[in-house]
Design a protein around this motif. Structure first.
Motif, short mmCIF file in Angstrom:
data_model
loop_
_atom_site.label_atom_id
_atom_site.label_comp_id
_atom_site.label_asym_id
_atom_site.label_seq_id
_atom_site.Cartn_x
_atom_site.Cartn_y
_atom_site.Cartn_z
N THR A 25 0.85 -1.18 0.00
CA THR A 25 0.00 0.00 0.00
C THR A 25 0.89 1.23 0.00
N SER A 39 -6.35 -4.09 6.74
CA SER A 39 -7.14 -4.17 5.51
C SER A 39 -7.39 -2.76 4.96
N GLY A 40 -7.48 -2.67 3.66
CA GLY A 40 -7.69 -1.39 3.00
C GLY A 40 -7.22 -1.47 1.57
N ARG A 41 -7.03 -0.32 0.96
CA ARG A 41 -6.60 -0.28 -0.45
C ARG A 41 -5.15 -0.70 -0.58
#
Length: 67
Positions: A25, A39-41
């Motif tokens: 990320t 969690s995420g982009r």
């Protein structure tokens, strides 16, 4: 800019050591990625390892990423 495939990406160890398959990320440094720890982009998945032992002081390290 890459839409898909294998691309070189500047990374740092802000999120810890990077292992093959780790999600990458954006980091706090513009234009540089880091290991995703929550969690995420994500930008893509690491195709190479990066650890403190393999970094070069004063140089932006690059690894191949699968997007």
């Amino acid at each position: 800019v890459a839409l898909a495939g294998r691309i070189p990406v500047k990374v740092n160890l802000e999120g810890g050591e990077i292992k093959i398959g780790d999600p990458i990320t954006s980091s706090s440094e513009p234009g540089v990625g880091r290991k995703a720890s929550v969690s995420g982009r994500i930008v893509g998945y690491a195709l190479e390892n990066l650890s403190q032992a393999t970094t070069t002081p004063g140089v932006k390290d690059k690894i191949m990423l699968f997007k």
